[in-house]
Design a protein around this motif. Structure first.
Motif, mmCIF file in Angstrom:
data_model
loop_
_atom_site.group_PDB
_atom_site.id
_atom_site.type_symbol
_atom_site.label_atom_id
_atom_site.label_comp_id
_atom_site.label_asym_id
_atom_site.label_seq_id
_atom_site.Cartn_x
_atom_site.Cartn_y
_atom_site.Cartn_z
ATOM 1 N N ASN A 60 132.574 34.542 101.380
ATOM 2 C CA ASN A 60 132.496 34.018 100.011
ATOM 3 C C ASN A 60 133.482 34.695 99.060
ATOM 4 O O ASN A 60 133.423 34.481 97.852
ATOM 5 C CB ASN A 60 131.074 34.158 99.466
ATOM 6 C CG ASN A 60 130.612 35.607 99.417
ATOM 7 O OD1 ASN A 60 131.383 36.523 99.688
ATOM 8 N ND2 ASN A 60 129.340 35.804 99.080
ATOM 9 N N ASP A 61 134.355 35.552 99.598
ATOM 10 C CA ASP A 61 135.388 36.254 98.841
ATOM 11 C C ASP A 61 134.819 37.321 97.899
ATOM 12 O O ASP A 61 135.550 37.882 97.089
ATOM 13 C CB ASP A 61 136.254 35.277 98.034
ATOM 14 C CG ASP A 61 137.614 35.889 97.690
ATOM 15 O OD1 ASP A 61 138.194 36.556 98.566
ATOM 16 O OD2 ASP A 61 138.075 35.711 96.544
ATOM 17 N N PHE A 62 133.516 37.645 98.001
ATOM 18 C CA PHE A 62 132.943 38.722 97.193
ATOM 19 C C PHE A 62 133.159 40.048 97.918
ATOM 20 O O PHE A 62 132.821 40.171 99.095
ATOM 21 C CB PHE A 62 131.446 38.489 96.972
ATOM 22 C CG PHE A 62 130.823 39.520 96.062
ATOM 23 C CD1 PHE A 62 130.969 39.428 94.690
ATOM 24 C CD2 PHE A 62 130.095 40.571 96.590
ATOM 25 C CE1 PHE A 62 130.406 40.370 93.843
ATOM 26 C CE2 PHE A 62 129.522 41.522 95.752
ATOM 27 C CZ PHE A 62 129.674 41.420 94.379
ATOM 28 N N PRO A 63 133.714 41.065 97.249
ATOM 29 C CA PRO A 63 134.069 42.320 97.924
ATOM 30 C C PRO A 63 132.873 43.248 98.129
ATOM 31 O O PRO A 63 132.776 44.324 97.537
ATOM 32 C CB PRO A 63 135.115 42.926 96.986
ATOM 33 C CG PRO A 63 134.729 42.434 95.628
ATOM 34 C CD PRO A 63 134.194 41.040 95.848
ATOM 35 N N THR A 106 134.857 41.367 107.853
ATOM 36 C CA THR A 106 136.152 41.295 108.528
ATOM 37 C C THR A 106 136.473 39.846 108.886
ATOM 38 O O THR A 106 135.582 38.993 108.875
ATOM 39 C CB THR A 106 136.144 42.140 109.818
ATOM 40 O OG1 THR A 106 135.175 41.586 110.732
ATOM 41 C CG2 THR A 106 135.801 43.595 109.518
ATOM 42 N N PRO A 107 137.723 39.555 109.210
ATOM 43 C CA PRO A 107 138.057 38.185 109.613
ATOM 44 C C PRO A 107 137.209 37.697 110.786
ATOM 45 O O PRO A 107 136.845 36.516 110.839
ATOM 46 C CB PRO A 107 139.543 38.295 109.993
ATOM 47 C CG PRO A 107 140.057 39.423 109.157
ATOM 48 C CD PRO A 107 138.920 40.415 109.099
ATOM 49 N N ASP A 108 136.885 38.583 111.731
ATOM 50 C CA ASP A 108 136.079 38.187 112.885
ATOM 51 C C ASP A 108 134.596 38.051 112.552
ATOM 52 O O ASP A 108 133.869 37.325 113.230
ATOM 53 C CB ASP A 108 136.235 39.206 114.016
ATOM 54 C CG ASP A 108 137.624 39.192 114.615
ATOM 55 O OD1 ASP A 108 138.301 38.140 114.505
ATOM 56 O OD2 ASP A 108 138.042 40.218 115.172
ATOM 57 N N ARG A 109 134.154 38.774 111.512
ATOM 58 C CA ARG A 109 132.745 38.728 111.122
ATOM 59 C C ARG A 109 132.672 38.799 109.593
ATOM 60 O O ARG A 109 132.475 39.858 109.023
ATOM 61 C CB ARG A 109 131.988 39.881 111.759
ATOM 62 C CG ARG A 109 130.486 39.726 111.648
ATOM 63 C CD ARG A 109 129.785 40.798 112.445
ATOM 64 N NE ARG A 109 128.358 40.624 112.365
ATOM 65 C CZ ARG A 109 127.472 41.418 112.951
ATOM 66 N NH1 ARG A 109 127.884 42.429 113.691
ATOM 67 N NH2 ARG A 109 126.183 41.200 112.829
ATOM 68 N N PRO A 110 132.829 37.656 108.922
ATOM 69 C CA PRO A 110 132.992 37.655 107.468
ATOM 70 C C PRO A 110 131.706 37.802 106.664
ATOM 71 O O PRO A 110 131.756 37.779 105.435
ATOM 72 C CB PRO A 110 133.657 36.303 107.194
ATOM 73 C CG PRO A 110 133.204 35.427 108.314
ATOM 74 C CD PRO A 110 133.097 36.323 109.506
ATOM 75 N N GLN A 111 130.547 37.945 107.330
ATOM 76 C CA GLN A 111 129.306 38.243 106.632
ATOM 77 C C GLN A 111 129.129 39.761 106.542
ATOM 78 O O GLN A 111 129.597 40.507 107.411
ATOM 79 C CB GLN A 111 128.120 37.619 107.366
ATOM 80 C CG GLN A 111 128.225 36.110 107.569
ATOM 81 C CD GLN A 111 128.216 35.334 106.263
ATOM 82 O OE1 GLN A 111 127.734 35.826 105.245
ATOM 83 N NE2 GLN A 111 128.762 34.127 106.278
ATOM 84 N N THR A 112 128.433 40.231 105.512
ATOM 85 C CA THR A 112 128.261 41.669 105.309
ATOM 86 C C THR A 112 127.503 42.296 106.474
ATOM 87 O O THR A 112 126.455 41.815 106.883
ATOM 88 C CB THR A 112 127.494 41.943 104.004
ATOM 89 O OG1 THR A 112 128.216 41.360 102.916
ATOM 90 C CG2 THR A 112 127.358 43.445 103.760
ATOM 91 N N HIS A 113 128.049 43.391 107.011
ATOM 92 C CA HIS A 113 127.434 44.111 108.117
ATOM 93 C C HIS A 113 127.869 45.573 108.037
ATOM 94 O O HIS A 113 128.598 45.956 107.119
ATOM 95 C CB HIS A 113 127.846 43.488 109.464
ATOM 96 C CG HIS A 113 129.323 43.455 109.681
ATOM 97 N ND1 HIS A 113 130.132 42.473 109.161
ATOM 98 C CD2 HIS A 113 130.157 44.309 110.346
ATOM 99 C CE1 HIS A 113 131.391 42.699 109.508
ATOM 100 N NE2 HIS A 113 131.437 43.818 110.216
ATOM 101 N N ILE A 114 127.416 46.369 108.981
ATOM 102 C CA ILE A 114 127.746 47.796 108.987
ATOM 103 C C ILE A 114 128.838 48.053 110.019
ATOM 104 O O ILE A 114 128.740 47.586 111.155
ATOM 105 C CB ILE A 114 126.511 48.652 109.322
ATOM 106 C CG1 ILE A 114 125.433 48.446 108.264
ATOM 107 C CG2 ILE A 114 126.891 50.139 109.400
ATOM 108 C CD1 ILE A 114 124.115 49.053 108.649
ATOM 109 N N GLU A 115 129.863 48.788 109.608
ATOM 110 C CA GLU A 115 130.875 49.251 110.548
ATOM 111 C C GLU A 115 131.067 50.751 110.367
ATOM 112 O O GLU A 115 130.463 51.362 109.481
ATOM 113 C CB GLU A 115 132.188 48.498 110.359
ATOM 114 C CG GLU A 115 132.081 47.028 110.729
ATOM 115 C CD GLU A 115 133.381 46.442 111.229
ATOM 116 O OE1 GLU A 115 133.367 45.267 111.553
ATOM 117 O OE2 GLU A 115 134.404 47.145 111.302
ATOM 118 N N ALA A 116 131.893 51.344 111.211
ATOM 119 C CA ALA A 116 132.109 52.792 111.155
ATOM 120 C C ALA A 116 133.547 53.111 111.522
ATOM 121 O O ALA A 116 134.202 52.358 112.247
ATOM 122 C CB ALA A 116 131.163 53.515 112.106
ATOM 123 N N THR A 117 134.010 54.233 111.013
ATOM 124 C CA THR A 117 135.341 54.738 111.336
ATOM 125 C C THR A 117 135.234 56.214 111.683
ATOM 126 O O THR A 117 134.541 56.971 110.995
ATOM 127 C CB THR A 117 136.308 54.561 110.156
ATOM 128 O OG1 THR A 117 136.456 53.169 109.871
ATOM 129 C CG2 THR A 117 137.682 55.145 110.470
#
Length: 204
Positions: A108-111, A134-145
């Motif tokens: 939805n383009d909301f950051p 992300t482009p592969d998963r554009p719904q809000t989720h949890i990621e890590a770095t």
């Protein structure tokens, strides 16, 4: 407007990084207390979370590294990045922002990114978790770095595939929050590093 944030003890003082909001923009400030929290004095501005006030900003994660520096991680919603910053003078000043993620893309383009949690592993590397799209998963989720103490990114973990996996990560984060509330400062540092190693095991 101030938003409550966790404090940490560095030697004989308390340091906190606080989410700030106004009608014009959102940012993070750092404060210090020399009397166990009875009074606070401004130290520095850590960085901007948003130019303007459309997407609400987000609070930072702040930890004391084994080498004595402070590290903060937060989302810059204007530039749509997850960034880290370091202070080698107990929060009086901060270095340049180091970009950990810059591939945000939402349906939805909301950051909706940020709300980071940050840990240091027993090998010295850092692990941060955060909201992301992300482009592969554009719904809000949890990621890590996973990144090193100089901000060099070693690995950006992909989206956690299922609810079970996400629950495992959230449980480690929840355990860390409990450690911060229930133990003394020395115990927090040791326990947090063990919990960060647990989080790494979940990601691999």
């Amino acid at each position: 407007e101030y938003r409550r944030q966790r404090q940490m003890c560095i030697r004989d003082r308390l340091i906190t990084a606080v989410r700030r909001k106004s009608r014009e923009h959102n940012w993070i400030d750092c404060f210090r207390s020399d009397d166990n929290g009875s009074s606070w004095s401004f130290l520095s501005k850590v960085g901007d979370t948003e130019i303007g006030n459309v997407s609400n900003g987000n609070p930072p994660a702040l930890i004391l590294l084994a080498d004595g520096r402070l590290c903060a991680v937060y989302g810059n919603r204007t530039d749509r990045q997850i960034v880290s910053k370091y202070s080698d003078d107990d929060g009086a000043s901060w270095g340049d922002a180091l970009v950990l993620r810059d591939d945000f893309q939402s349906a939805n383009d909301f950051p909706d990114l940020g709300y980071a949690r940050l840990f240091q592993r027993t090998d010295g590397q850092l692990v941060t978790t955060y909201f992301c799209c992300t482009p592969d998963r554009p719904q809000t989720h949890i990621e890590a770095t996973i990144f090193d103490r100089n901000g060099d990114r070693r690995r950006a973990a992909g989206a956690f595939g299922g609810r079970e996996h996400q629950h495992a990560v959230l449980q480690v984060v929840k355990d860390l929050d409990m450690v911060h509330h229930d133990f003394g400062v020395g115990s927090v540092l040791e326990a947090s590093r063990h919990l960060a190693d647990r989080l790494t095991n979940v990601l691999t």
